[in-house]
Design a protein around this motif. Sequence first.
Motif, mmCIF file in Angstrom:
data_model
loop_
_atom_site.group_PDB
_atom_site.id
_atom_site.type_symbol
_atom_site.label_atom_id
_atom_site.label_comp_id
_atom_site.label_asym_id
_atom_site.label_seq_id
_atom_site.Cartn_x
_atom_site.Cartn_y
_atom_site.Cartn_z
ATOM 1 N N LYS A 1 -31.469 38.173 -71.878
ATOM 2 C CA LYS A 1 -32.182 38.697 -73.054
ATOM 3 C C LYS A 1 -32.730 37.574 -73.912
ATOM 4 C CE LYS A 1 -30.200 43.160 -74.086
ATOM 5 N NZ LYS A 1 -29.313 43.907 -74.979
ATOM 6 N N GLU A 2 -31.977 36.497 -73.977
ATOM 7 C CA GLU A 2 -32.392 35.426 -74.878
ATOM 8 C C GLU A 2 -32.897 34.214 -74.113
ATOM 9 O OE1 GLU A 2 -29.679 35.252 -78.610
ATOM 10 O OE2 GLU A 2 -28.473 36.064 -76.993
ATOM 11 N N LYS A 3 -33.742 33.482 -74.777
ATOM 12 C CA LYS A 3 -34.284 32.273 -74.176
ATOM 13 C C LYS A 3 -33.177 31.229 -74.073
ATOM 14 C CE LYS A 3 -36.840 29.134 -76.697
ATOM 15 N NZ LYS A 3 -36.752 27.723 -76.372
ATOM 16 N N PRO A 4 -32.959 30.670 -72.886
ATOM 17 C CA PRO A 4 -31.954 29.618 -72.774
ATOM 18 C C PRO A 4 -32.293 28.441 -73.699
ATOM 19 C CG PRO A 4 -32.659 30.345 -70.606
ATOM 20 C CD PRO A 4 -33.588 30.984 -71.608
ATOM 21 N N THR A 5 -31.257 27.837 -74.251
ATOM 22 C CA THR A 5 -31.448 26.773 -75.244
ATOM 23 C C THR A 5 -32.325 25.626 -74.758
ATOM 24 O OG1 THR A 5 -29.164 27.201 -75.801
ATOM 25 C CG2 THR A 5 -30.211 25.342 -76.882
ATOM 26 N N ASP A 6 -32.088 25.194 -73.541
ATOM 27 C CA ASP A 6 -32.725 23.963 -73.088
ATOM 28 C C ASP A 6 -34.106 24.148 -72.496
ATOM 29 O OD1 ASP A 6 -30.657 22.452 -73.985
ATOM 30 O OD2 ASP A 6 -29.590 22.413 -72.074
ATOM 31 N N THR A 7 -34.743 25.249 -72.804
ATOM 32 C CA THR A 7 -36.090 25.452 -72.272
ATOM 33 C C THR A 7 -37.089 25.421 -73.406
ATOM 34 O OG1 THR A 7 -35.946 27.846 -72.472
ATOM 35 C CG2 THR A 7 -35.245 26.890 -70.395
ATOM 36 N N GLU A 8 -38.140 24.681 -73.199
ATOM 37 C CA GLU A 8 -39.125 24.521 -74.253
ATOM 38 C C GLU A 8 -40.449 25.197 -73.883
ATOM 39 O OE1 GLU A 8 -39.462 23.403 -78.084
ATOM 40 O OE2 GLU A 8 -37.728 23.186 -76.759
ATOM 41 N N SER B 1 -43.036 27.742 -72.035
ATOM 42 C CA SER B 1 -42.834 29.166 -71.766
ATOM 43 C C SER B 1 -42.572 29.476 -70.300
ATOM 44 C CB SER B 1 -43.982 30.022 -72.284
ATOM 45 O OG SER B 1 -45.026 29.259 -72.757
ATOM 46 N N SER B 2 -43.282 28.788 -69.395
ATOM 47 C CA SER B 2 -43.049 29.107 -67.985
ATOM 48 C C SER B 2 -41.606 28.811 -67.601
ATOM 49 C CB SER B 2 -44.006 28.322 -67.088
ATOM 50 O OG SER B 2 -43.869 26.936 -67.307
ATOM 51 N N HIS B 3 -41.073 27.740 -68.114
ATOM 52 C CA HIS B 3 -39.692 27.382 -67.807
ATOM 53 C C HIS B 3 -38.732 28.430 -68.371
ATOM 54 C CE1 HIS B 3 -36.223 24.229 -68.345
ATOM 55 N NE2 HIS B 3 -35.993 25.054 -67.348
ATOM 56 N N ALA B 4 -38.933 28.780 -69.635
ATOM 57 C CA ALA B 4 -38.062 29.768 -70.274
ATOM 58 C C ALA B 4 -38.130 31.098 -69.522
ATOM 59 C CB ALA B 4 -38.473 29.957 -71.733
ATOM 60 N N LEU B 5 -39.342 31.515 -69.151
ATOM 61 C CA LEU B 5 -39.486 32.798 -68.470
ATOM 62 C C LEU B 5 -38.857 32.767 -67.081
ATOM 63 C CD1 LEU B 5 -43.116 33.754 -69.556
ATOM 64 C CD2 LEU B 5 -40.978 34.904 -70.206
ATOM 65 N N MET B 6 -38.998 31.661 -66.387
ATOM 66 C CA MET B 6 -38.402 31.576 -65.049
ATOM 67 C C MET B 6 -36.881 31.625 -65.125
ATOM 68 S SD MET B 6 -40.698 29.167 -62.603
ATOM 69 C CE MET B 6 -41.413 28.052 -63.743
ATOM 70 N N GLU B 7 -36.324 31.022 -66.162
ATOM 71 C CA GLU B 7 -34.867 31.090 -66.321
ATOM 72 C C GLU B 7 -34.459 32.502 -66.737
ATOM 73 O OE1 GLU B 7 -32.362 28.624 -66.206
ATOM 74 O OE2 GLU B 7 -33.393 26.688 -66.373
ATOM 75 N N ARG B 8 -35.212 33.060 -67.676
ATOM 76 C CA ARG B 8 -34.848 34.393 -68.182
ATOM 77 C C ARG B 8 -34.972 35.461 -67.112
ATOM 78 N NH1 ARG B 8 -37.839 36.696 -72.886
ATOM 79 N NH2 ARG B 8 -36.426 38.402 -72.383
ATOM 80 N N ASP C 1 -47.287 36.963 -71.218
ATOM 81 C CA ASP C 1 -47.460 37.444 -72.585
ATOM 82 C C ASP C 1 -46.086 37.429 -73.243
ATOM 83 O OD1 ASP C 1 -46.059 39.718 -71.818
ATOM 84 O OD2 ASP C 1 -47.827 41.001 -71.710
ATOM 85 N N PRO C 2 -45.977 37.886 -74.486
ATOM 86 C CA PRO C 2 -44.672 37.769 -75.155
ATOM 87 C C PRO C 2 -43.548 38.519 -74.431
ATOM 88 C CG PRO C 2 -46.385 38.192 -76.752
ATOM 89 C CD PRO C 2 -47.017 38.359 -75.403
ATOM 90 N N ASP D 1 -41.150 44.237 -67.378
ATOM 91 C CA ASP D 1 -42.139 43.401 -68.070
ATOM 92 C C ASP D 1 -41.806 41.924 -67.927
ATOM 93 O OD1 ASP D 1 -43.563 45.575 -68.857
ATOM 94 O OD2 ASP D 1 -42.841 45.590 -70.930
ATOM 95 N N LEU D 2 -40.529 41.609 -68.042
ATOM 96 C CA LEU D 2 -40.092 40.211 -67.965
ATOM 97 C C LEU D 2 -40.408 39.615 -66.593
ATOM 98 C CD1 LEU D 2 -38.569 37.745 -69.045
ATOM 99 C CD2 LEU D 2 -36.431 38.857 -68.359
ATOM 100 N N ILE D 3 -40.045 40.343 -65.554
ATOM 101 C CA ILE D 3 -40.271 39.840 -64.203
ATOM 102 C C ILE D 3 -41.752 39.876 -63.848
ATOM 103 C CG2 ILE D 3 -39.816 40.342 -61.755
ATOM 104 C CD1 ILE D 3 -37.004 41.300 -62.710
ATOM 105 N N GLY D 4 -42.440 40.887 -64.357
ATOM 106 C CA GLY D 4 -43.899 40.869 -64.310
ATOM 107 C C GLY D 4 -44.550 41.081 -62.964
ATOM 108 N N LEU D 5 -43.977 41.943 -62.126
ATOM 109 C CA LEU D 5 -44.650 42.267 -60.866
ATOM 110 C C LEU D 5 -45.968 42.963 -61.183
ATOM 111 C CD1 LEU D 5 -41.583 43.512 -58.792
ATOM 112 C CD2 LEU D 5 -42.500 41.207 -59.041
ATOM 113 N N PRO D 6 -46.953 42.828 -60.294
ATOM 114 C CA PRO D 6 -48.303 43.293 -60.616
ATOM 115 C C PRO D 6 -48.416 44.791 -60.934
ATOM 116 C CG PRO D 6 -48.348 41.877 -58.688
ATOM 117 C CD PRO D 6 -46.909 42.101 -59.011
#
Length: 570
Positions: free
Chosen positions: A12-19, A21-28, A462-463, A524-529
């Motif tokens: 649910k939350e963005k991991p601390t060590d990601t700055e 967006s692509s990195h944060a989203l891939m972890e999330r 997107d957000p 939405d998070l995973i974002g399949l087409p």
Amino acid sequence: MLFSKLFGKTLKEKPTDTEVSSHALMERAGLISQVVSGVYSYLPMAWNSLLRIESIIREEMNTIGSQELHLPVLQPAELWDSTGRKDLFGQNLFTLEDRRNRTLVLAPTHEEVLTSLVAANVQSYKDLPFILYQIQTKFRDEERPRGGLLRCREFHMKDAYSFASNSDQLDSAYEDMIQAYNNIFDRCGLSTVMVEADSGAIGGKDSHEFIALSNIGEDSIAICTSCKYGANVERAEFVKPVNSGNSSNATPEEVHTPGITDINALSSFLNVSKSDLLKSMFYLADGKLIVVVLEGDYEVNEIKLRNTLNIKDLAIASDSLIRSAGFIPGFASPVGDHKDVTVVVDDSVIENKNYVVGANKVDYHLKNVQYGRDFKKTTVSIEIGSDLALVKDGDLCLHCNSKLKIEKGIEIGHVFKLGTAYSEKLNAYFVGADGVRQPIIMGCYGIGVGRILSASIEQNHDPNGIIFPKLIAPYDVSLLGLNVEQEDVKNEADSLYELLTSSGANVLYDDRIESPGVKFNDADLIGLPIRLVVSARNIDQGVIEVKKRSDSDAVKISKDEVVKYVTDLL
RNA sequence: CGGGGUGUGGCGCAGCGGGAGCGCGCCUGUUUUGGGAACAGGAGGUCGUCGGUUCAAUCCCGACCACCCCGACCA
């Protein structure tokens, strides 16, 4: 794939060590997980995507007639000594010792092994040309890995090498490769620009980079707003206007400039434009002091400087060093007699006259100074007109005089015409039709596979999460069964899953006992087409809800038509 | 290599010289059901490592390590 069985949890939350967006989203989204700095595990969804990207790359490589092979990561260090690249890579090269104390390296790239392999297999011009490629894990001990898969220490790269007996063959391989690259990036949903690139220390003549535009990118490029010109700022050229001002041959004259030590202050104090001032920048280049002279509105392009003088080590000189050579920082200039200092002059300075420069005397500058008469470049064998200035936003294009724009981006591909540097060092020669033995002419061509994934997410999100381009998505469709505890919903969703799967779609079926909100948000998070919703409400109406991740609204499609509707979208 | 920041449960965080906590997630049960549900019960932590101070250290001191950010560097 059943979501309930999918390995990898969403967060649910963005991991601390990601700055970024692509990195944060891939972890999330549960795509990747860091093991140590710059090293990641690829979870099933990321791996699916990477495999799809690789297969796109393979198709395009094969289309231009390249052959795939596979080369070792573990290589003897001596191989790297033979081209001098052990030193060139330096600390970036991972090295280790085997049980017999032999030094091995983890390959950061593969010119050396492949060229020596080719050397043993090519004798005649009749064996040429050809292109070989591989998709391989590479290792570089980057000082600062960042951005998840954007800059790693262990990463996947496609590297291709062309071998030719003449420059036409090289040019043709290069052109084919550019076409293939454009196709690949296009199919991967990336918007890229191809720009001229610096070819570095052991580069050849032509080199281009493929840049995915993104403000988190580490590369800066200059792009013409009107013509096709684009170049990495490391090498970008631009128009340097010749001042139309007075061309008199007035003699130098001291001006009192108390406490005025920088270009901006001097420009306003004397009320002259910065381009009428000369800037003297001191560097320590391979242990020697050099002074770079350029007009006040330009900055030194250190890459151009390195290339021009063939400098390995370059650093800004300390004030004390500058003083000990007889210059006064803040009021320094090459005017006067300076034996121990190499003066390098930017081409903008050659034509113009009556510059204001430092007087090498505290609180004084000189005006009416001109190149050639009052100072000149010394010793080094550079041609007049060396370009040493860094392009900036708004400078004018050399080709069409329109404005250049500076953009940031992620380098995802790079092509080089290497020439014969490697083949000469590694003894890869062939005998031509004329019976003369000569070195094979090479090109090399890289693509960062993980960077494609990262850059693509960077450009497509997107957000709420990722918006996967359809050809590289881990699955094609998110099928949500809302409240699958209800038997009719479960039956309907199960059978739709079967139908879609058997008609060729890759479906991620969210069969979990979770509230609708959880499922929508994960989808939405995973974002399949494509997202399909089966719910009690839709069953009553005899429809399935279909929504593209990139659209804001869903459409309702009747049960009987939905499989065709969806497979048509794939 | 310089500068800055952070290390406490799977994730996000609070805390404090003397009982290791909160939110999310996880497990069990009941109720709920179209945009991250409610209640009840429960599992889960060598507080980064080592050393020091102290009767007592997650907390104070020191060293180290790891990770992140900025810069430098980087076919």
